[in-house]
Design an enzyme around this catalytic site. Structure first.
Site, PDB file in Angstrom:
ATOM      1  N   LYS A  29       0.849  -1.192   0.000  1.00 56.73           N
ATOM      2  CA  LYS A  29       0.000   0.000   0.000  1.00 56.73           C
ATOM      3  C   LYS A  29       0.877   1.232   0.000  1.00 56.73           C
ATOM      4  O   LYS A  29       2.027   1.215   0.457  1.00 56.73           O
ATOM      5  CB  LYS A  29      -0.945   0.003   1.201  1.00 56.73           C
ATOM      6  CG  LYS A  29      -0.285   0.023   2.587  1.00 56.73           C
ATOM      7  CD  LYS A  29       0.181   1.381   3.089  1.00 56.73           C
ATOM      8  CE  LYS A  29       0.767   1.319   4.489  1.00 56.73           C
ATOM      9  NZ  LYS A  29       1.519   2.554   4.869  1.00 56.73           N
ATOM     10  N   ASP A  37      -3.093  -1.245  10.473  1.00 57.47           N
ATOM     11  CA  ASP A  37      -3.187  -1.328   9.011  1.00 57.47           C
ATOM     12  C   ASP A  37      -3.841  -2.622   8.522  1.00 57.47           C
ATOM     13  O   ASP A  37      -4.284  -2.698   7.369  1.00 57.47           O
ATOM     14  CB  ASP A  37      -1.797  -1.218   8.375  1.00 57.47           C
ATOM     15  CG  ASP A  37      -1.250   0.192   8.379  1.00 57.47           C
ATOM     16  OD1 ASP A  37      -1.992   1.118   8.772  1.00 57.47           O
ATOM     17  OD2 ASP A  37      -0.084   0.369   7.997  1.00 57.47           O
TER      18      ASP A  37
END
Length: 295
Positions: free
Chosen positions: A16, A148
């Site tokens: 990401k 996350d």
């Protein structure tokens, strides 16, 4: 003894990028309040899973510096195993797995590698073990491993708030990214504990990002990381010659967006000529996690 072999190979744990990252405050428990947009890439670690029926969880790949029992992959599998036992009692007591990984993403790079590995483990074993947990339930399990992890289980690009666990799906522009790994590993806690970190960036709305996607906001952690690790500042400065370069997460990787693959290739060629000591690669933005439909 005959065992039923059920497996899935080459399961992507995508990287990401934080297209921006604002620190808006700090809770009484020390966790920071953030706003960010998470962007998935078609590049990451690859994991292989094979079920076993003796209740044993094994990571069959050695990762230097990461003990098996502390690896987020193993911890994620064990949390899912415990949750399954609570849900179905002894019916799920024999669930086990052998897990192999091809580690591609750097540790301490701000790309979410460990969190993504954990999420891929949760989604894949939920499917192979037929434990039947919903996406929301898997996100709750994942949150125990790190802020996350729920994003990767969420499975699509997201505007995140809170400590990163409050997620809304968001449209992001199609793009190719050049990512530079400057060669240092940055501990997240080191950056967030710095006295030089500003923690009062004004709150924004998802519509603010949607109106200025290409170069919206900033990364509040960048000023701290670049002072502590000058090579990160050097990488950003070099990449800024080609666009709006910035750091992802708490570092150390830096990135720049391009409208097409050819532009990315030109920059990579320049980088290989001028900065041979840096590792760099290109990846395209993707809308959804490749394993999203397993749930």
């Amino acid at each position: 003894m005959n065992h039923e072999i059920r497996s899935l190979d080459n399961c992507l744990a995508p990287a990401k990028l934080n297209l921006f990252l604002h620190v808006n405050g700090r809770r009484s428990d020390g966790y920071h309040l953030l706003q960010t947009v998470f962007q998935l890439l078609n590049y990451g670690d690859l994991l292989d899973f094979e079920t076993r029926n003796d209740g044993v969880i094994r990571r069959i790949t050695d990762i230097p510096g990461v003990a098996e029992e502390s690896d987020l992959i193993v911890r994620a599998a064990k949390l899912l195993q415990i949750a399954a036992k609570k849900k179905d009692g002894q019916a799920k007591a024999s669930l086990g797995a052998n897990i192999a990984i091809k580690k591609i993403l750097p540790m301490g790079g701000g790309l979410g590698g460990g969190s993504s590995d954990a999420a891929t483990t949760l989604m894949t074993l939920n499917h192979l073990w037929q434990t039947g947990f919903s996406r929301t339930e898997l996100m709750e399990i994942g949150l125990q491993l790190g802020a996350d992890v729920p994003f990767f289980v969420f499975g699509q690009n997201a505007f995140a708030e809170g400590v990163g666990e409050t997620l809304q799906a968001v449209q992001t522009p199609a793009a190719w990214y050049v990512v530079i790994e400057p060669g240092v590993s940055i501990p997240t806690a080191l950056i967030f504990s710095s006295e030089e970190l500003t923690r009062d960036t004004k709150l924004v709305k998802i519509a603010d990002f949607s109106g200025h996607q290409r170069c919206f906001g900033k990364n509040d952690l960048e000023i701290v990381a670049t002072k502590l690790f000058p090579v990160v500042a050097e990488a950003i400065s070099w990449l800024k010659k080609y666009g709006d370069a910035r750091m992802t997460g708490s570092g150390a990787c830096v990135f720049c967006a391009f409208t097409d693959e050819e532009q990315a290739d030109v920059v990579l060629m320049q980088l290989k000529t001028q900065k041979k000591h840096w590792k760099a690669w290109k990846a395209s933005a993707i809308e959804c996690h490749p394993l999203k439909d397993l749930i």
